[in-house]
Design a protein around this motif. Structure first.
Motif, mmCIF file in Angstrom:
data_model
loop_
_atom_site.group_PDB
_atom_site.id
_atom_site.type_symbol
_atom_site.label_atom_id
_atom_site.label_comp_id
_atom_site.label_asym_id
_atom_site.label_seq_id
_atom_site.Cartn_x
_atom_site.Cartn_y
_atom_site.Cartn_z
ATOM 1 N N GLY A 203 0.808 -1.221 0.000
ATOM 2 C CA GLY A 203 0.000 0.000 0.000
ATOM 3 C C GLY A 203 0.837 1.265 0.000
ATOM 4 O O GLY A 203 2.040 1.227 0.278
ATOM 5 N N THR A 204 0.192 2.386 -0.288
ATOM 6 C CA THR A 204 0.890 3.668 -0.257
ATOM 7 C C THR A 204 1.307 3.983 1.176
ATOM 8 O O THR A 204 2.397 4.482 1.434
ATOM 9 C CB THR A 204 -0.045 4.797 -0.727
ATOM 10 N N THR A 205 0.420 3.672 2.124
ATOM 11 C CA THR A 205 0.677 3.989 3.518
ATOM 12 C C THR A 205 1.037 2.757 4.331
ATOM 13 O O THR A 205 1.927 2.800 5.167
ATOM 14 C CB THR A 205 -0.589 4.600 4.163
ATOM 15 N N ASN A 206 0.285 1.674 4.095
ATOM 16 C CA ASN A 206 0.482 0.455 4.883
ATOM 17 C C ASN A 206 0.578 -0.762 3.993
ATOM 18 O O ASN A 206 -0.132 -0.860 2.993
ATOM 19 C CB ASN A 206 -0.704 0.259 5.833
ATOM 20 N N GLY B 165 -4.573 5.539 1.805
ATOM 21 C CA GLY B 165 -3.744 6.656 2.212
ATOM 22 C C GLY B 165 -3.384 7.539 1.035
ATOM 23 O O GLY B 165 -3.343 8.761 1.154
ATOM 24 N N GLY B 166 -3.127 6.902 -0.100
ATOM 25 C CA GLY B 166 -2.666 7.694 -1.223
ATOM 26 C C GLY B 166 -3.504 7.584 -2.465
ATOM 27 O O GLY B 166 -3.385 8.383 -3.387
ATOM 28 N N GLY C 12 -5.884 9.488 2.202
ATOM 29 C CA GLY C 12 -5.754 10.025 3.556
ATOM 30 C C GLY C 12 -4.653 11.068 3.696
ATOM 31 O O GLY C 12 -4.798 12.032 4.449
ATOM 32 N N GLU D 176 -2.340 13.456 11.135
ATOM 33 C CA GLU D 176 -2.855 12.115 10.925
ATOM 34 C C GLU D 176 -3.354 11.517 12.239
ATOM 35 O O GLU D 176 -4.424 10.902 12.297
ATOM 36 C CB GLU D 176 -1.799 11.210 10.299
ATOM 37 N N LYS E 181 -6.586 13.085 13.073
ATOM 38 C CA LYS E 181 -7.633 12.598 12.178
ATOM 39 C C LYS E 181 -8.184 11.270 12.680
ATOM 40 O O LYS E 181 -9.399 11.057 12.725
ATOM 41 C CB LYS E 181 -7.049 12.463 10.767
ATOM 42 N N SER F 260 -12.066 9.983 14.442
ATOM 43 C CA SER F 260 -12.956 8.903 14.025
ATOM 44 C C SER F 260 -13.675 8.309 15.233
ATOM 45 O O SER F 260 -14.676 7.615 15.101
ATOM 46 C CB SER F 260 -12.171 7.800 13.303
ATOM 47 N N GLY G 263 -10.124 0.354 2.733
ATOM 48 C CA GLY G 263 -9.127 1.427 2.811
ATOM 49 C C GLY G 263 -9.288 2.160 4.128
ATOM 50 O O GLY G 263 -10.407 2.424 4.583
ATOM 51 N N GLY G 264 -8.156 2.492 4.740
ATOM 52 C CA GLY G 264 -8.147 3.101 6.066
ATOM 53 C C GLY G 264 -9.001 4.353 6.187
ATOM 54 O O GLY G 264 -9.593 4.606 7.248
ATOM 55 N N SER G 265 -9.098 5.124 5.109
ATOM 56 C CA SER G 265 -9.835 6.386 5.213
ATOM 57 C C SER G 265 -11.358 6.200 5.274
ATOM 58 O O SER G 265 -12.086 7.139 5.597
ATOM 59 C CB SER G 265 -9.472 7.314 4.059
ATOM 60 N N ILE H 184 -12.697 4.483 7.420
ATOM 61 C CA ILE H 184 -13.039 4.352 8.841
ATOM 62 C C ILE H 184 -13.675 5.658 9.326
ATOM 63 O O ILE H 184 -14.455 5.671 10.277
ATOM 64 C CB ILE H 184 -11.771 4.029 9.672
ATOM 65 N N ILE H 185 -13.367 6.750 8.644
ATOM 66 C CA ILE H 185 -13.917 8.053 9.029
ATOM 67 C C ILE H 185 -15.451 7.993 8.977
ATOM 68 O O ILE H 185 -16.023 7.713 7.913
ATOM 69 C CB ILE H 185 -13.403 9.155 8.075
HETATM 70 P P1 ADP Z 1 -3.025 2.335 1.599
HETATM 71 O O1 ADP Z 1 -3.789 1.251 0.994
HETATM 72 O O2 ADP Z 1 -2.940 3.549 0.731
HETATM 73 O O3 ADP Z 1 -1.703 1.935 2.116
HETATM 74 P P2 ADP Z 1 -4.725 2.148 3.945
HETATM 75 O O4 ADP Z 1 -5.916 1.526 3.365
HETATM 76 O O5 ADP Z 1 -3.896 1.368 4.861
HETATM 77 O O6 ADP Z 1 -3.832 2.849 2.859
HETATM 78 O O7 ADP Z 1 -5.195 3.478 4.663
HETATM 79 C C1 ADP Z 1 -4.302 4.340 5.234
HETATM 80 C C2 ADP Z 1 -4.967 5.649 5.449
HETATM 81 O O8 ADP Z 1 -6.077 5.474 6.278
HETATM 82 C C3 ADP Z 1 -4.046 6.638 6.107
HETATM 83 O O9 ADP Z 1 -4.144 7.894 5.460
HETATM 84 C C4 ADP Z 1 -4.587 6.696 7.509
HETATM 85 O O10 ADP Z 1 -4.394 7.965 8.085
HETATM 86 C C5 ADP Z 1 -6.048 6.427 7.319
HETATM 87 N N1 ADP Z 1 -6.655 5.869 8.530
HETATM 88 C C6 ADP Z 1 -6.297 4.730 9.164
HETATM 89 N N2 ADP Z 1 -7.063 4.559 10.258
HETATM 90 C C7 ADP Z 1 -7.895 5.606 10.309
HETATM 91 C C8 ADP Z 1 -8.926 6.031 11.217
HETATM 92 N N3 ADP Z 1 -9.207 5.312 12.288
HETATM 93 N N4 ADP Z 1 -9.578 7.173 10.940
HETATM 94 C C9 ADP Z 1 -9.274 7.905 9.864
HETATM 95 N N5 ADP Z 1 -8.327 7.572 8.981
HETATM 96 C C10 ADP Z 1 -7.643 6.441 9.197
#
Ligand code: ADP
Ligand code: MG
Length: 836
Positions: A11-14, A177-178, A205, A253, A256, A260, A326-328, A330-331
């Motif tokens: 992932g871009t972030t994780n 994230g990206g 994100g 971050e 943010k 949530s 995707g993490g975003s 969760i918002i």
């Molecule tokens: P990627 O697939 O791009 O690596 P992820 O799906 O892992 O990304 O999502 C990462 C993004 O989700 C980051 O920008 C992170 O800040 C955001 N994120 C993770 N947990 C939360 C949360 N609980 N609330 C808001 N944003 C979140």
């Protein structure tokens, strides 16, 4: 036959790694800290390289030596300068470090040599290759790519939806994230298919974090510190606040994520700049503020859903659920907003952070390794060649524990026997007498891909080689219909009538991989043996309705005169076969039937190849087109556009000059830069909204021609009924033609109209007379030989007086031959050598 089993979400972030085993998927935990997710973050501490959480934490200490979000730069030539080492790393190199770190999550001594790695659905060929290269750099010998929305769906449907309730259409909304991706999925008979997708590779994100910094944190910070220059200097490289910026992004971050769960979040950090005493800053931001801030971004993602619906003629009520990953997502606001504004039930039962990795593992569990097991796969070395053909029919997916397989043999010799066996040895039909049609119940292993082979033996018990003898049945799991191509794959061909080249589509966007196609092209000019002239096979990725120079080059085969065994004659055939594998390896085979030569290439556009002669040619073509457009807009008195085009023309001319000094042996990167600049200019030009793309021009020509024919049909009352009827049929059989974006269909239709018009002139006396009067009105300069034309026109005058239709027609034909070609004035381009 071994399956790959391991899947990685890079992932871009994780990033995460997971493994499929016996119908289940396990996500590995980091042995240090026991977390499943590894931040895609690399830090350099002196000689030490740190990956993941520790690297992220290091941002606060030394942000300039910490790197993240490099996935956004995959496939570009961007290099990251590592200050602590004074060396550069590519996005591929940094990604490889993340992949290596993930490998350490696996407890076994035996590390996998084959892996499935996920990519955004919109990754182009270069980005795919870059990802595969990262995999190889990390020590994986075989890298299979899988599109993220497919992975997420596989996880969702295999884990959450094991019943008939899954039939229908779904959306997968992935805001990470990206990147942002949205995919339209259909489930039909346990088979999953990605119908279409949309997305933005630069939205996620991290963009929300940036907004928090610039719009929520900075105004407060300005207020507290009294520093008025903060917003203008904050993200300046080597500026006074560079370090602070990275720290604030991290704080944003964290806040943010806090929002949530809670209504407010704290922002707390130390404000430090050179020459001033450090001070502690503390304030709060609220969920209400945050939601207002991100509303436009979320609405922007909704617009993509609309686009997807429009393109596929779908209404929201037809969609069962939107699966959020995707993490975003969760918002809470994101969940609410998507549900409310689309009216579609939102489903967030898939774990937003692990779904992609889990799906990748499911996919890996069904994917046969091609590497070390090759020999085991083809044990029939003793099999002798035969012309037996085989057709097998069966359900590819099932919930049952056995399946009925039927097979039809063609050219089956007498007294043959057959045997069907499962690859893992769990089922064997035994040796049975073969007939033209055979049927067999085969036993399946649960929650697995079952592979069987059919073997055929002649009366001496020698195995006969037969094609298509492999059977693949997926039990219990959702199987995948296939991955899709994100953009059109085209070949550049000449359109000499219009003095340009065009992109001819070979595989259209959304076609299911793997793909293979053979086509025959005719040479548009003669290429002499030993000459410096060359035939150019240029494979492009992008959009079929724009000029080739605005598309991305995947690879070029340049067949030079010196490589030829004899002259390549105008009109002779070139057989071109293009193959794209599921992981997007592209191979091209070109056979020159005339000289009986064959050229094979595997395109690996990570190593960008640029032909200098091709580059020059493209620039010249572009210049011609810009010139033509300038003339056109001036005709319409659009001086503003003309001046804009003049600017583009100037850039183009400068590039032509630059390109003229390039040499094939040059060591520098100038040709890459020029290529890049050319693409930029071309894109700029095609975006001006001139509407003189080849497709638009053809449509315009069709419309004018049709209007003209309609008018003459009304005006002339001596047109026979059968000809009127013919026109009606011509229009009726092509009702959708004006909606087509296919140059070739449009061209074909235009030719038909043109032919029909000639027919009118040939067969309708009053039209021939009209036409002759038109010829009489032409200036002398319109003819190549003025004297001869004059004489013919006089003869025609007499024939017209005698109302001798046939004689007038014969004379007109001679006059046509004397007409000058309008095109000759324009600088002729050379083209690729491939006809359209
Ligand atoms: P990627 O697939 O791009 O690596 P992820 O799906 O892992 O990304 O999502 C990462 C993004 O989700 C980051 O920008 C992170 O800040 C955001 N994120 C993770 N947990 C939360 C949360 N609980 N609330 C808001 N944003 C979140
Ligand atoms: Mg992701």
């Amino acid at each position: 036959m071994e399956t790959i089993d391991y899947g990685i979400d890079l992932g871009t972030t994780n990033s995460l790694i997971a493994k499929y085993s016996k119908g289940k998927v396990e996500v590995f935990k980091n042995p240090v800290g026991y977390k499943e997710t590894l931040p895609s973050c690399v830090a350099f501490r002196g000689e030490r390289i740190i990956v993941g959480d520790k690297a992220r934490e290091y941002i606060v200490k030394d942000p300039l030596n910490v790197f993240s979000a490099f996935k956004r730069k995959m496939g570009t030539s961007e290099k990251y300068l590592i200050p602590s080492l004074m060396t550069y790393y590519s996005p591929i190199g940094l990604s490889a470090m993340v992949l290596k770190e993930l490998k350490n999550f696996i407890p076994e001594v035996q590390k996998p040599s084959s892996i499935v790695i996920t990519i955004p659905a919109s990754f182009d060929t270069v980005q795919c290759n870059a990802t595969k290269e990262a995999g190889r750099e990390a020590g994986f010998e075989e890298v299979v790519l899988l599109q993220e929305p497919i992975a997420a769906s596989l996880a969702f449907f295999n884990e959450k939806m094991n019943d008939a309730g899954s039939l229908g259409k779904w959306l997968v909304y992935d805001l990470g994230g990206g990147t942002f991706d949205i995919a339209l999925i259909t489930i039909d008979n346990d088979e999953m298919r990605v119908v279409d997708h949309e997305g933005d590779n630069f939205l996620g994100g991290v963009d929300l974090d940036q907004m928090i910094v610039t719009q929520l944190i900075l105004p407060r910070l300005k207020e507290i510190t009294g520093k008025g220059d903060i917003d203008s200097l904050i993200n300046q490289r080597n500026g006074p606040y560079e370090k602070l910026y990275y720290i604030l992004l991290l704080k944003a971050e964290e806040a943010k994520k806090e929002l949530s769960i809670n209504d407010t979040a704290e922002i707390e950090f130390t404000f430090e700049i050179e020459g001033e005493a450090a001070r502690d800053i503390y304030f709060e931001i609220t969920r209400v503020e945050f939601e207002k801030l991100i509303e436009p971004k979320i609405d922007y993602t909704l617009a993509f859903i609309q686009k997807l619906f429009d393109r596929n003629n779908i209404a929201p009520y037809e969609i069962k659920n939107i699966i959020l990953i995707g993490g975003s997502t969760i918002i809470p606001y994101v969940r609410k907003r998507i549900g409310e504004s689309t009216g579609i039930p939102v489903n967030f039962s898939a774990d937003p952070s692990t779904a992609v990795a889990v799906g990748a593992a499911y996919y890996a569990g069904a994917k046969i390794k091609t590497l070390p097991t090759k020999l085991i796969e083809t044990p029939n070395e003793t099999a002798i060649e035969s012309d037996v053909q085989l057709q097998v029919a069966y359900n590819k997916t099932t919930k049952d524990m056995e399946e009925y397989v039927t097979a039809l043999f063609e050219n089956l010799p007498s007294n043959c026997t057959y045997r069907i066996a499962r690859a893992d040895g769990g089922y064997d039909s035994g040796i049975k007498n073969a007939a033209i049609k055979i049927g067999e119940f085969v036993m399946l292993k649960a929650n697995a891909v079952n592979i069987f082979t059919i073997k055929l033996y002649d009366e001496l018990n020698t195995e006969l080689a037969i094609p298509n003898a492999k059977i693949e049945i997926t039990q219990g799991l959702f199987s995948l219909y296939g991955q899709t191509l994100p953009e059109d794959i085209c070949i550049e061909v000449d359109d000499m009538n219009n003095n340009t080249t065009i992109s001819e589509v070979i595989f259209a966007r959304n076609s299911i991989l793997p793909l293979k196609k053979t086509m025959f092209k005719e040479l548009s000019r003669t290429i002499k043996k030993g000459s410096t002239d060359s035939l150019i096979i240029n494979i492009l990725e992008g959009n079929q309705s724009v000029h080739p120079s605005a598309n991305k080059v995947i690879g070029v085969i340049e067949i030079n005169g010196s490589m030829l065994e004899s002259d390549l004659v105008f009109g002779s055939d070139v057989e071109i076969t293009l193959e794209i594998s599921e992981s997007r390896e592209i191979s091209v085979n070109a056979v020159l039937t005339f000289t009986n030569q064959s050229f094979n290439h595997i395109f690996n556009p990570m190593e960008k190849y640029i032909s200098i002669s091709k580059l020059r040619e493209e620039l010249r073509t572009l210049r011609n087109e810009i010139n033509r457009s300038i003339e056109k807009v001036l005709e319409g008195d659009d001086y503003e556009k003309a001046s804009f085009l003049n600017d583009i023309l100037e850039v183009c001319n400068a590039l032509i000059k630059d390109a003229s000094t390039l040499r094939e042996a040059d060591m520098d990167e100038r040709k890459y830069q020029l290529e890049e600049q050319k693409r930029r200019v071309a894109t700029q030009y095609y975006n001006v909204g001139l509407n003189n793309s080849p497709v638009y021009e053809k449509k315009e020509k069709i419309q004018n021609m049709k209007l003209h024919i309609d008018q003459v049909m009304n005006f002339h009352n001596d047109i026979p009924d059968n000809i009127r009827e013919e026109y009606k049929i011509l229009l009726d059989t092509n009702p959708e033609i004006m909606k087509s974006t296919n140059h070739f269909n449009l061209n074909g239709f235009y030719m038909k109209l043109d032919k029909f018009y000639s027919k009118l002139v040939y067969n309708v006396p009053s039209m021939l007379i009209n036409h002759f009067v038109y010829l009489q009105g032409l200036p002398a300069s319109a003819f190549t030989n003025e004297k001869a034309a004059r004489k013919l026109l006089d003869q025609g005058e007499k024939a017209m007086e005698k109302t001798n239709h046939n004689e007038l027609l014969a004379i007109c034909k001679k006059i046509w031959a004397e007409l000058k070609d309008e095109q000759t004035e324009i600088e002729k381009i050379k083209g690729t050598g491939l006809g359209s």
